[in-house]
Enzyme design. Sequence first.
Site, PDB file in Angstrom:
ATOM      1  N   GLY A  95       0.809  -1.228   0.000  1.00 16.31           N
ATOM      2  CA  GLY A  95       0.000   0.000   0.000  1.00 16.31           C
ATOM      3  C   GLY A  95       0.832   1.263   0.000  1.00 16.31           C
ATOM      4  O   GLY A  95       0.369   2.309   0.440  1.00 16.31           O
ATOM      5  N   GLY A  97       2.400   2.319  -2.861  1.00 17.98           N
ATOM      6  CA  GLY A  97       2.481   2.830  -4.224  1.00 17.98           C
ATOM      7  C   GLY A  97       3.666   2.294  -5.009  1.00 17.98           C
ATOM      8  O   GLY A  97       4.224   3.002  -5.854  1.00 17.98           O
ATOM      9  N   SER A  99       3.884   0.062  -7.432  1.00 18.28           N
ATOM     10  CA  SER A  99       3.731  -0.064  -8.894  1.00 18.28           C
ATOM     11  C   SER A  99       3.853   1.299  -9.573  1.00 18.28           C
ATOM     12  O   SER A  99       4.481   1.416 -10.629  1.00 18.28           O
ATOM     13  CB  SER A  99       2.408  -0.755  -9.263  1.00 18.28           C
ATOM     14  OG  SER A  99       1.315   0.048  -8.908  1.00 18.28           O
ATOM     15  N   ALA A 100       3.273   2.329  -8.962  1.00 13.08           N
ATOM     16  CA  ALA A 100       3.373   3.669  -9.563  1.00 13.08           C
ATOM     17  C   ALA A 100       4.820   4.152  -9.529  1.00 13.08           C
ATOM     18  O   ALA A 100       5.320   4.729 -10.500  1.00 13.08           O
ATOM     19  CB  ALA A 100       2.483   4.639  -8.798  1.00 13.08           C
ATOM     20  N   ALA A 101       5.500   3.887  -8.432  1.00 15.28           N
ATOM     21  CA  ALA A 101       6.896   4.314  -8.298  1.00 15.28           C
ATOM     22  C   ALA A 101       7.763   3.620  -9.345  1.00 15.28           C
ATOM     23  O   ALA A 101       8.658   4.228  -9.948  1.00 15.28           O
ATOM     24  CB  ALA A 101       7.404   4.009  -6.894  1.00 15.28           C
ATOM     25  N   ASP A 142      -1.695   7.904  -6.723  1.00 13.96           N
ATOM     26  CA  ASP A 142      -0.420   7.201  -6.493  1.00 13.96           C
ATOM     27  C   ASP A 142       0.672   7.681  -7.454  1.00 13.96           C
ATOM     28  O   ASP A 142       1.783   8.027  -7.041  1.00 13.96           O
ATOM     29  CB  ASP A 142      -0.584   5.680  -6.686  1.00 13.96           C
ATOM     30  CG  ASP A 142      -1.242   5.002  -5.505  1.00 13.96           C
ATOM     31  OD1 ASP A 142      -1.851   5.716  -4.689  1.00 13.96           O
ATOM     32  OD2 ASP A 142      -1.157   3.765  -5.403  1.00 13.96           O
TER      33      ASP A 142
HETATM   34  O1  PMV Z   1      -4.384   0.769  -2.659  1.00  4.69           O
HETATM   35  P1  PMV Z   1      -3.581   2.006  -2.782  1.00  4.69           P
HETATM   36  O2  PMV Z   1      -2.628   2.216  -1.685  1.00  4.69           O
HETATM   37  O3  PMV Z   1      -2.976   2.187  -4.124  1.00  4.69           O
HETATM   38  O4  PMV Z   1      -4.585   3.257  -2.558  1.00  4.69           O
HETATM   39  C1  PMV Z   1      -5.571   3.501  -3.417  1.00  4.69           C
HETATM   40  C2  PMV Z   1      -6.363   4.690  -3.018  1.00  4.69           C
HETATM   41  C3  PMV Z   1      -7.808   4.550  -3.467  1.00  4.69           C
HETATM   42  O5  PMV Z   1      -8.417   5.822  -3.240  1.00  4.69           O
HETATM   43  C4  PMV Z   1      -8.536   3.517  -2.619  1.00  4.69           C
HETATM   44  C5  PMV Z   1      -7.944   4.170  -4.922  1.00  4.69           C
HETATM   45  C6  PMV Z   1      -7.544   5.260  -5.898  1.00  4.69           C
HETATM   46  O6  PMV Z   1      -7.377   4.929  -7.084  1.00  4.69           O
HETATM   47  O7  PMV Z   1      -7.438   6.428  -5.515  1.00  4.69           O
END
Ligand code: PMV
Length: 309
Positions: A95, A97, A99-101, A142
């Site tokens: 949680g 991020g 994959s985005a990083a 993210d």
């Molecule tokens: O699951 P994460 O840590 O990538 O968080 C996503 C955040 C959400 O608001 C639940 C989804 C989104 O796309 O913003």
Amino acid sequence: MASGKGFAKVILFGEHFVVYGLSGLASGIKNLFTEATTKKVDSGIMLIDNIYNRVDNLKEDENFINARVLKPVLDELNIDNIEITLNSSIVPEHGMGYSAALSVSVIRALNNEFNLGLTDEQVNELAYKCETVSHGTPSGIDNTCATYGSLLHFEKNMHGEKNKIEILKLSKPFYLVFGDSGKKGSTKELVAGVRKRKEENPEEYDKVFEEYKKLVSEAEDALLGGDEKKVGELMNRNQELLVKIGVSIPELDKLCKLALENGALGAKLTGAGGGGMMISLVENEEMQTKISQVFKENGFDSIKIKIGE
Ligand code: PMV
């Protein structure tokens, strides 16, 4: 040779609510990042992944997750004859991020290697395309944190136009401690669950969303004013709303309780919930160590971070 970084993220306010175009306050984490290093080679697109200890030819193994995630980058930038090495201080699937990083680090490294002249905005847009491969229709929060690495105000544009992104400058740093629930939640399923319950209980959810709207605007003022007590209180209220929309789990509730009982100013889950991480806001480094220790004694991993420097 060239390199690029993509930062981890922490959502302070706004998970789930940002999906519906409400404001979110989130930050890239400067000392937690994925780094891609590139080297020109004679043929192929090789990915040396030092996180999962794999070496893949992205052209040959198109089903490999990294190959699928990075496909928009390789196609759009028309990349070939390159070797990409990935290293990361972000633990995947926590949680934060990852994959985005990863996408941002690769885009930035390729941008530097081939002098593509991509702006931050273009890096962010391309990273969003990568995010849609694994997450369906993410809000974009993210990849925005991974790109800018700073504290920001984020608002998804619900008409497919540009999202609102504003970098926020704080007068002093904020100290946070992540607590790891040890469980995994699926962002896709959690987002779908909220949508379903929202459709089934419109009045109840409208009230929650209205309350969040007021709360996040107060939270931005409190952050900018350096009022950490107020930020903490608002985090607690935000957690109550996240419980109401059904995304917390007992481990996350327990971590929040432990943090607050031991002197944290505020605590809430961060990210999609259903597992993953929570964050607690504390006054200083000593309190960070104390809360980390409490989490450890109760069998939970933790990470200490500072934002807004
Ligand atoms: O699951 P994460 O840590 O990538 O968080 C996503 C955040 C959400 O608001 C639940 C989804 C989104 O796309 O913003």
